[in-house]
Scaffold this active site. Structure first.
Site, mmCIF file in Angstrom:
data_model
loop_
_atom_site.group_PDB
_atom_site.id
_atom_site.type_symbol
_atom_site.label_atom_id
_atom_site.label_comp_id
_atom_site.label_asym_id
_atom_site.label_seq_id
_atom_site.Cartn_x
_atom_site.Cartn_y
_atom_site.Cartn_z
ATOM 1 C CE LYS A 1 -2.155 -1.151 3.736
ATOM 2 N NZ LYS A 1 -1.513 -2.434 4.054
ATOM 3 N NE ARG B 1 -5.153 1.614 11.329
ATOM 4 C CZ ARG B 1 -3.963 1.104 11.080
ATOM 5 N NH1 ARG B 1 -3.776 -0.184 11.174
ATOM 6 N NH2 ARG B 1 -2.967 1.877 10.764
ATOM 7 N NE ARG C 1 8.498 -3.134 4.366
ATOM 8 C CZ ARG C 1 7.229 -3.191 4.731
ATOM 9 N NH1 ARG C 1 6.279 -2.769 3.931
ATOM 10 N NH2 ARG C 1 6.889 -3.678 5.904
ATOM 11 N NE ARG D 1 7.892 -1.348 9.704
ATOM 12 C CZ ARG D 1 6.884 -1.142 8.861
ATOM 13 N NH1 ARG D 1 7.046 -0.331 7.843
ATOM 14 N NH2 ARG D 1 5.728 -1.734 9.032
ATOM 15 N NE ARG E 1 1.979 -4.997 11.127
ATOM 16 C CZ ARG E 1 2.831 -4.687 10.151
ATOM 17 N NH1 ARG E 1 4.013 -5.268 10.077
ATOM 18 N NH2 ARG E 1 2.496 -3.792 9.250
#
Length: 193
Positions: free
Chosen positions: A13, A88, A127, A136, A147
C-alpha cells in the site's frame, strides 16, 4: 480523486500510495501522521487525543474521525487524497461516510490489494534488506502473524462494506510493482469514468 487503499500489512500500500501521489498530485493521509500532527499543533481534538494516549488508551473512532475531518479540509486536499490507515473497521467506515457526506464529498474508489499471506513475510524481509535498515519491530514473523490476525478480524470486513457500496475494486498485489500500479490506474479510471 479521493480513494482508500486496503490490504494486509506488507501488501504494498505504501509503495502504491507514493506512486499515486506523484502521478495525480494528491496527498497521502496517514491517520498516525494526522494524529501526531494534531497533538503537536495542540488542536482541540489533538489535545483530547493526547490526554487519551497519555492514559495508555486507544484513541476512539470518533476522535480519529474528527482528526480526519479536520485534515481533509486542508488546502492540499483540494485535488484529492488517499486514506492510509483509515478506516480500519466497519465502524470507522461509517464515520468516514458520515463526515464525507457532511462535507459534500464522496469517495471515488476503494482499492484492495489482494495478496498471498504466506508470501508476505518474504516480501517484508526483502523490504528490510533492500532498505539497508534493520527489520522493523513489527515486521518479525511473530508480529506479522499477529498483525494479519488483527487485519482479518477488524479490517478485512471493511472490504465487504465497500463491496456492498459498489466502491471496491480488487487488484492482485502479488504482481510486480509496475503491474500493480497499472491495475490500480485501470481501476481508478473505471471508477471515475
Amino acid at each position: 480523486m479521493r480513494l482508500i487503499l486496503l490490504g494486509p500489512p506488507g501488501a504494498g500500500k505504501g509503495t502504491q500510495a507514493a506512486r499515486l501521489v506523484e502521478r495525480h498530485g494528491i496527498v497521502q493521509l496517514s491517520t498516525g501522521d494526522m494524529l501526531r500532527a494534531a497533538v503537536r499543533d495542540k488542536t482541540p481534538v489533538g489535545l483530547r487525543a493526547q490526554d487519551i494516549m497519555a492514559r495508555g488508551e486507544l484513541v476512539p473512532d470518533a476522535v480519529v474521525g474528527e482528526i480526519v475531518a479536520d485534515r481533509i479540509e486542508a488546502a492540499d486536499c483540494a485535488r484529492g487524497f488517499i486514506l492510509d490507515g483509515f478506516p480500519r473497521t466497519v465502524a470507522q467506515a461509517e464515520i468516514l461516510k458520515d463526515l464525507m457526506a457532511q462535507k459534500g464529498l464522496t469517495l471515488d474508489v476503494v482499492i484492495e490489494l489482494v495478496v498471498d499471506e504466506s508470501a508476505l513475510l518474504g516480501r517484508i524481509e526483502k523490504r528490510a534488506r533492500e532498505s539497508g535498515a534493520a527489520v522493523r519491530a513489527d515486521d518479525t514473523p511473530e508480529a506479522l502473524k499477529k498483525r494479519l490476525e488483527v487485519y482479518r478480524a477488524q479490517t478485512a470486513p471493511v472490504s465487504d462494506y465497500y463491496r456492498a457500496a459498489g466502491l471496491l475494486q480488487t487488484v492482485d498485489g502479488m504482481l510486480n510493482v509496475d503491474e500493480v500500479t497499472e491495475r490500480i490506474e485501470a481501476a481508478i479510471k473505471a471508477s471515475v469514468a
